[in-house]
Design a protein around this motif. Structure first.
Motif, PDB file in Angstrom:
ATOM      1  N   LEU A   1      50.432  40.283  42.327  1.00 45.05           N
ATOM      2  CA  LEU A   1      49.975  41.312  43.391  1.00 45.05           C
ATOM      3  C   LEU A   1      48.514  41.210  43.312  1.00 45.05           C
ATOM      4  CD1 LEU A   1      50.767  43.701  45.290  1.00 45.05           C
ATOM      5  CD2 LEU A   1      50.402  45.035  43.283  1.00 45.05           C
ATOM      6  N   ILE A   2      47.987  40.953  44.679  1.00 46.53           N
ATOM      7  CA  ILE A   2      46.466  41.143  44.735  1.00 46.53           C
ATOM      8  C   ILE A   2      46.113  42.518  45.285  1.00 46.53           C
ATOM      9  CG2 ILE A   2      44.722  40.068  45.871  1.00 46.53           C
ATOM     10  CD1 ILE A   2      46.079  37.530  46.273  1.00 46.53           C
ATOM     11  N   THR A   3      45.117  43.226  44.607  1.00 44.07           N
ATOM     12  CA  THR A   3      44.809  44.681  44.912  1.00 44.07           C
ATOM     13  C   THR A   3      43.511  44.844  44.558  1.00 44.07           C
ATOM     14  OG1 THR A   3      45.350  46.813  44.426  1.00 44.07           O
ATOM     15  CG2 THR A   3      45.634  45.187  42.521  1.00 44.07           C
ATOM     16  N   PRO A   4      42.762  45.725  45.393  1.00 40.92           N
ATOM     17  CA  PRO A   4      41.502  46.162  45.173  1.00 40.92           C
ATOM     18  C   PRO A   4      41.345  47.177  43.992  1.00 40.92           C
ATOM     19  CG  PRO A   4      42.486  47.395  46.940  1.00 40.92           C
ATOM     20  CD  PRO A   4      43.197  46.290  46.525  1.00 40.92           C
ATOM     21  N   GLY A   5      42.673  47.476  43.515  1.00 40.78           N
ATOM     22  CA  GLY A   5      42.630  48.188  42.106  1.00 40.78           C
ATOM     23  C   GLY A   5      42.377  49.869  42.325  1.00 40.78           C
TER      24      GLY A   5
ATOM     25  N   ILE B   1      40.690  42.550  42.824  1.00 35.44           N
ATOM     26  CA  ILE B   1      39.522  42.024  43.546  1.00 35.44           C
ATOM     27  C   ILE B   1      38.484  43.139  43.530  1.00 35.44           C
ATOM     28  CG2 ILE B   1      40.900  40.081  44.802  1.00 35.44           C
ATOM     29  CD1 ILE B   1      41.149  41.971  47.452  1.00 35.44           C
ATOM     30  N   GLY B   2      37.254  42.704  43.960  1.00 30.03           N
ATOM     31  CA  GLY B   2      36.228  43.443  43.900  1.00 30.03           C
ATOM     32  C   GLY B   2      35.471  43.571  42.650  1.00 30.03           C
TER      33      GLY B   2
ATOM     34  N   ILE C   1      46.140  41.130  33.966  1.00 33.47           N
ATOM     35  CA  ILE C   1      45.511  41.472  34.846  1.00 33.47           C
ATOM     36  C   ILE C   1      44.256  40.576  34.742  1.00 33.47           C
ATOM     37  CG2 ILE C   1      44.208  43.156  35.976  1.00 33.47           C
ATOM     38  CD1 ILE C   1      45.717  45.086  34.493  1.00 33.47           C
ATOM     39  N   LYS C   2      43.893  39.876  36.085  1.00 33.59           N
ATOM     40  CA  LYS C   2      42.665  39.042  36.367  1.00 33.59           C
ATOM     41  C   LYS C   2      41.852  39.827  37.211  1.00 33.59           C
ATOM     42  CE  LYS C   2      41.169  34.514  37.504  1.00 33.59           C
ATOM     43  NZ  LYS C   2      40.775  33.926  36.225  1.00 33.59           N
ATOM     44  N   ARG C   3      40.452  40.017  37.078  1.00 34.33           N
ATOM     45  CA  ARG C   3      39.789  40.435  37.891  1.00 34.33           C
ATOM     46  C   ARG C   3      38.650  39.472  38.350  1.00 34.33           C
ATOM     47  NH1 ARG C   3      34.638  42.968  38.570  1.00 34.33           N
ATOM     48  NH2 ARG C   3      33.759  42.722  36.521  1.00 34.33           N
ATOM     49  N   VAL C   4      38.689  39.667  39.742  1.00 35.26           N
ATOM     50  CA  VAL C   4      37.858  38.611  40.669  1.00 35.26           C
ATOM     51  C   VAL C   4      36.830  39.295  41.535  1.00 35.26           C
ATOM     52  CG1 VAL C   4      37.789  36.508  42.301  1.00 35.26           C
ATOM     53  CG2 VAL C   4      39.650  36.926  40.420  1.00 35.26           C
ATOM     54  N   ALA C   5      35.808  38.921  41.019  1.00 38.31           N
ATOM     55  CA  ALA C   5      34.475  39.601  42.063  1.00 38.31           C
ATOM     56  C   ALA C   5      34.195  38.577  43.022  1.00 38.31           C
ATOM     57  CB  ALA C   5      33.396  39.817  41.421  1.00 38.31           C
ATOM     58  N   GLY C   6      33.637  38.887  44.243  1.00 37.78           N
ATOM     59  CA  GLY C   6      33.240  38.171  45.275  1.00 37.78           C
ATOM     60  C   GLY C   6      34.576  37.370  45.902  1.00 37.78           C
ATOM     61  N   PHE C   7      35.615  38.076  46.226  1.00 39.72           N
ATOM     62  CA  PHE C   7      36.789  37.628  46.544  1.00 39.72           C
ATOM     63  C   PHE C   7      36.691  36.950  47.969  1.00 39.72           C
ATOM     64  CE2 PHE C   7      41.291  37.703  48.317  1.00 39.72           C
ATOM     65  CZ  PHE C   7      41.861  36.945  47.191  1.00 39.72           C
TER      66      PHE C   7
ATOM     67  N   SER D   1      38.137  33.295  50.840  1.00 43.97           N
ATOM     68  CA  SER D   1      39.338  32.257  50.703  1.00 43.97           C
ATOM     69  C   SER D   1      39.034  31.226  49.757  1.00 43.97           C
ATOM     70  CB  SER D   1      39.309  31.537  52.454  1.00 43.97           C
ATOM     71  OG  SER D   1      38.255  30.855  52.214  1.00 43.97           O
ATOM     72  N   ASP D   2      37.997  31.067  49.362  1.00 46.51           N
ATOM     73  CA  ASP D   2      37.844  29.785  48.368  1.00 46.51           C
ATOM     74  C   ASP D   2      38.331  30.211  46.976  1.00 46.51           C
ATOM     75  OD1 ASP D   2      36.617  28.012  50.013  1.00 46.51           O
ATOM     76  OD2 ASP D   2      34.595  28.529  49.683  1.00 46.51           O
ATOM     77  N   ARG D   3      38.117  31.568  46.710  1.00 47.12           N
ATOM     78  CA  ARG D   3      38.606  32.120  45.314  1.00 47.12           C
ATOM     79  C   ARG D   3      40.101  32.391  45.402  1.00 47.12           C
ATOM     80  NH1 ARG D   3      37.257  31.442  41.284  1.00 47.12           N
ATOM     81  NH2 ARG D   3      38.056  33.608  40.400  1.00 47.12           N
ATOM     82  N   PHE D   4      40.719  32.451  46.573  1.00 43.86           N
ATOM     83  CA  PHE D   4      42.019  32.678  46.622  1.00 43.86           C
ATOM     84  C   PHE D   4      42.729  31.529  46.485  1.00 43.86           C
ATOM     85  CE2 PHE D   4      45.898  32.538  49.082  1.00 43.86           C
ATOM     86  CZ  PHE D   4      46.751  33.518  48.587  1.00 43.86           C
ATOM     87  N   LYS D   5      42.118  30.266  46.807  1.00 41.76           N
ATOM     88  CA  LYS D   5      42.751  29.105  46.657  1.00 41.76           C
ATOM     89  C   LYS D   5      42.758  28.694  45.204  1.00 41.76           C
ATOM     90  CE  LYS D   5      41.749  27.355  51.214  1.00 41.76           C
ATOM     91  NZ  LYS D   5      40.824  26.492  52.134  1.00 41.76           N
ATOM     92  N   ALA D   6      41.444  28.947  44.680  1.00 40.86           N
ATOM     93  CA  ALA D   6      41.300  28.895  43.068  1.00 40.86           C
ATOM     94  C   ALA D   6      42.450  29.732  42.257  1.00 40.86           C
ATOM     95  CB  ALA D   6      39.968  28.862  42.891  1.00 40.86           C
ATOM     96  N   ILE D   7      42.487  31.029  42.673  1.00 44.11           N
ATOM     97  CA  ILE D   7      43.431  31.569  41.974  1.00 44.11           C
ATOM     98  C   ILE D   7      44.971  31.206  42.296  1.00 44.11           C
ATOM     99  CG2 ILE D   7      44.810  33.871  42.021  1.00 44.11           C
ATOM    100  CD1 ILE D   7      41.836  35.113  42.773  1.00 44.11           C
ATOM    101  N   GLU D   8      45.393  30.901  43.293  1.00 40.84           N
ATOM    102  CA  GLU D   8      46.547  30.062  43.630  1.00 40.84           C
ATOM    103  C   GLU D   8      46.817  28.875  42.768  1.00 40.84           C
ATOM    104  OE1 GLU D   8      49.387  28.892  47.521  1.00 40.84           O
ATOM    105  OE2 GLU D   8      47.041  28.432  47.653  1.00 40.84           O
TER     106      GLU D   8
END
Length: 119
Positions: free
Chosen positions: A39-43, A80-81, A98-104, A106-113
């Protein structure tokens, strides 16, 4: 859909319930082991699922945990966020997955995928 999003929070409770339903739409778990949900969420969920001070689930959080356990689903959260993501509001639902990703973007999405597919 992107055009339907108006901002202001995340209906995490409903999103997880819908995800759980996808594992057993006909009431039968197709794969009884190794079920993963991401689940990708802003938290900042609209519903309080975990008590931020105690780390314990609320009644809605407890419902989700029971449903996930009964279907043998491991929930992984991608927050995200930047500083707006508060893992304490969600961490009772998952065993520190839980993994937190700042600066989400499309490139970050591909990396997470790619990271997810490597699991």
């Amino acid at each position: 859909e992107r055009s339907n999003y108006v901002g202001g929070g995340a209906d995490t409770y409903e999103a997880v319930l819908r995800g759980i339903d996808m594992f057993s739409e006909d009431g039968v778990i197709e794969n009884p082991s190794g079920n993963l949900m991401f689940l990708i969420t802003p938290g900042y969920p609209d519903d309080v699922l975990c008590d931020s001070s105690t780390g314990l689930p609320t009644s809605k959080g407890d419902i989700l945990m029971t449903e996930l356990d009964e279907r043998n689903i491991d929930l992984h959260l991608v927050g995200i966020g930047g500083s707006s993501f508060d893992r304490r509001k969600l961490e009772c639902l998952t065993s520190n997955r839980i993994k937190r990703v700042a600066g989400f973007n499309s490139d970050r999405f591909k990396a997470i995928e790619e990271e997810i597919r490597a699991l």
